[in-house]
Design an enzyme around this catalytic site. Structure first.
Site, PDB file in Angstrom:
ATOM      1  N   ARG A 231      -0.580  -1.150  -7.248  1.00  0.00           N
ATOM      2  CA  ARG A 231       0.435  -1.035  -6.076  1.00  0.00           C
ATOM      3  C   ARG A 231      -0.145  -2.112  -5.172  1.00  0.00           C
ATOM      4  NH1 ARG A 231       1.095   5.335  -4.810  1.00  0.00           N
ATOM      5  NH2 ARG A 231       2.575   4.249  -3.349  1.00  0.00           N
ATOM      6  N   HIS A 232       0.847  -2.174  -3.918  1.00  0.00           N
ATOM      7  CA  HIS A 232       0.384  -3.005  -2.857  1.00  0.00           C
ATOM      8  C   HIS A 232      -0.835  -1.861  -2.243  1.00  0.00           C
ATOM      9  CE1 HIS A 232       2.521   0.046  -0.842  1.00  0.00           C
ATOM     10  NE2 HIS A 232       3.456  -0.222  -1.595  1.00  0.00           N
ATOM     11  N   ASN A 238       3.183   3.928   4.676  1.00  0.00           N
ATOM     12  CA  ASN A 238       2.761   4.968   3.891  1.00  0.00           C
ATOM     13  C   ASN A 238       1.752   6.122   4.701  1.00  0.00           C
ATOM     14  OD1 ASN A 238       1.633   2.697   1.273  1.00  0.00           O
ATOM     15  ND2 ASN A 238       3.369   3.943   1.266  1.00  0.00           N
ATOM     16  N   ARG A 286       4.366  -6.289   2.116  1.00  0.00           N
ATOM     17  CA  ARG A 286       3.209  -5.470   1.724  1.00  0.00           C
ATOM     18  C   ARG A 286       2.412  -6.032   0.199  1.00  0.00           C
ATOM     19  NH1 ARG A 286       7.514  -2.184   1.744  1.00  0.00           N
ATOM     20  NH2 ARG A 286       7.867  -0.766   0.099  1.00  0.00           N
ATOM     21  N   GLU A 307      10.701  -2.622  -4.189  1.00  0.00           N
ATOM     22  CA  GLU A 307      10.766  -1.224  -4.514  1.00  0.00           C
ATOM     23  C   GLU A 307      12.246  -0.546  -4.640  1.00  0.00           C
ATOM     24  OE1 GLU A 307       9.583   1.268  -5.709  1.00  0.00           O
ATOM     25  OE2 GLU A 307       8.316   2.430  -4.151  1.00  0.00           O
ATOM     26  N   HIS A 372       5.385  -1.862  -6.499  1.00  0.00           N
ATOM     27  CA  HIS A 372       5.675  -0.685  -5.844  1.00  0.00           C
ATOM     28  C   HIS A 372       5.582   0.492  -6.736  1.00  0.00           C
ATOM     29  CE1 HIS A 372       6.817  -3.132  -2.265  1.00  0.00           C
ATOM     30  NE2 HIS A 372       7.407  -3.954  -3.417  1.00  0.00           N
TER      31      HIS A 372
END
Ligand SMILES: Nc1ncnc2c1ncn2[C@@H]1O[C@H](COP(=O)(O)OP(=O)(O)OP(=O)(O)O)[C@@H](O)[C@H]1O
Length: 459
Positions: A231-232, A238, A286, A307, A372
């Site tokens: 994932r980033h 977040n 990201r 995403e 994502h």
């Protein structure tokens, strides 16, 4: 509105009849087709005649002589195994609405194939033959060493005995084997792979479903490689618990980006440290920021890796969604795979847009994908054969590198944690709170899927 997949578009049922001498990769190809089609929601199943034979003759010592065409006892058992497999497959088509059934056996003679052909035609099932032809002796020997010496047929024997015996088994099949060709089999639907995919012969591929299978099989290769997934790094959204958007990395997210090259190197190991990876990211900031310190030249952006589009809920927290759209919130928890955000996407939509990515992944060698949570769940589900009802609930933590190594019949998984703290973005069913223990129910089975993989601690 119902969402259609290929199986609903055409009312077609296909029986893929594998053809080929032993150790030509038939089972591997058959299992991959089933995994791919199941991931696309097309009901598929493989019927492996070897497994039926082992069930019937569990007390018989099976060595090469068992496969001698003059061994009547062996012939009888093998015939019974084929009959049982075919019967089960036909029942599965009719009673369980199967769409693609694969008969995984050598089906080495024209007479055997004619029998299956007739049965398929009587039951309005399209027969499609898939032959793996291989005369590359080094590759055959390697295949035997890779998978046959560990087969249940050779549990108590040495590798040398298993290899010699298997070569003898092949020679018995060679006595009767009739390959497929465009002259004598001109009226049949078939695909013939010659020496993996150095040559591919196609004949009378007609339906859409058949052409999808053909296209998939044409893209397979068997070179060893690994696929990295991450994932980033933790993003600003977040931190605030918002979904979607195109925010930058948080301070800790940047730390992960800086540490990622070191994690990848450690995971590659000393002997592979010069491996050249191709990096795939989404088009969102990201993921690109997360890839920015990686030393690899080839970095590609894919819109398909963006995403899940949360539509009208983009930029909201789960609490806000629960307050503003309580029915949608519940509907999503009830069927997370199918639920489509207002003006946005469902997990099913992601799988459909990821199909070209899967095809390209099958063609490629070493790849590192930074994407994502929802997209990673779908990619992971393909490689690990995770059912749809479980995949949207898998926990894929931030700041963790996942390594997949496809093997003959399975995929090895290992994880490496970066040891950089990050928030949890995991939402358990029935709550709008984030966190691994939000609902106090403990770790669910589906959530555990990735945790179960081997955890490699960076040294
Ligand atoms: N198209 C191909 N041609 C040759 N070998 C292949 C091909 N695809 C996969 N392989 C290799 O074949 C091996 C797997 O053999 P597999 O058990 O699938 O053979 P099989 O034909 O099903 O044998 P059997 O008839 O004994 O069941 C793996 O090592 C895999 O890398």
């Amino acid at each position: 509105m119902p969402v259609y997949s290929i199986s609903h578009v055409e009312n077609v049922r296909v029986c893929v009849v594998m053809v080929g001498l032993p150790a030509r990769g038939k089972s591997l190809i058959a299992q991959k087709i089933v995994r791919y089609l199941s991931w696309l929601s097309i009901k598929s199943k493989c019927f492996n005649v070897g497994n039926y034979r082992r069930e019937i003759a569990s007390d018989v010592v099976v060595n090469a002589e068992f496969f001698d065409p003059r061994n009547e006892e062996g012939l009888k058992t093998r015939k019974e195994a084929v009959n049982r497999a075919i019967t089960d497959m036909m029942n599965w088509f009719s009673e369980e609405n199967g769409v693609v059934g694969i008969l995984d056996a050598t089906n080495s003679t024209k007479a055997r194939r004619d029998r299956i052909l007739k049965l398929c035609r009587e039951n309005s099932i399209e027969p499609m033959f898939l032959e793996s032809y291989c005369d590359d002796q080094d590759l055959i020997l390697q295949n035997i060493i890779d998978v046959k010496t560990t087969s249940p047929d050779y549990i108590d024997t040495s590798n040398e005995f298993a290899t010699d015996d298997f070569l003898k088994r092949i020679s018995y099949y060679e006595e009767i084997y009739e390959t497929m060709d465009t002259k004598s089999d001109s009226d049949l639907t078939f695909i013939k792979l010659v020496n993996v995919n150095s040559q591919i012969i196609l004949n009378r591929i007609e339906s859409y479903l058949e052409s999808r299978i053909v296209y998939y099989v044409m893209n397979l290769h068997i070179k060893p490689r690994c696929i990295y997934l991450s994932r980033h790094g933790e993003s600003e959204y977040n931190l605030t618990g918002q979904i979607g958007g195109d925010s930058n990395l948080s301070e800790r997210g940047w730390k992960y980006a800086k540490k990622l090259p070191e994690l990848v190197l450690k995971s590659l190991g000393e002997e592979n440290k010069h491996t050249n990876l191709t990096v795939w990211t989404s088009t969102l900031k990201r993921t690109q920021q997360t890839s920015s310190f990686l030393p690899y030249k080839r970095k590609l952006q894919w819109k398909a890796l963006d995403e899940l589009d949360a539509g009208e809920c983009d930029g909201m927290t789960y609490e806000e969604i629960e307050q503003n759209f309580p029915e949608d919130f519940k509907a999503r928890d009830d069927d997370k795979y199918e639920y489509r955000y207002r003006g946005g996407e469902s997990y099913r939509d992601i799988v459909i847009r990821l199909e070209p990515i899967i095809m390209e992944l099958e063609r490629q060698e070493n790849i590192l994908i930074i994407t994502h949570q929802a997209v990673l769940r779908c990619l992971y589900a393909y490689f690990m054969n995770i059912p749809q009802e479980e995949s949207p609930w898998m926990s894929i933590p931030l700041h963790t590198l996942i390594k997949l190594e496809p093997r003959a019949y399975s995929t090895l998984v290992s994880r490496m944690k970066a040891d950089i703290p990050a928030v949890s973005t995991y939402k358990e069913k029935g709550t709008s709170q984030l966190g691994e223990f939000a609902s106090g129910t403990g770790i669910s089975k589906s959530r555990d899927l990735i945790r179960d993989s081997e955890l490699v601690t960076p040294k």
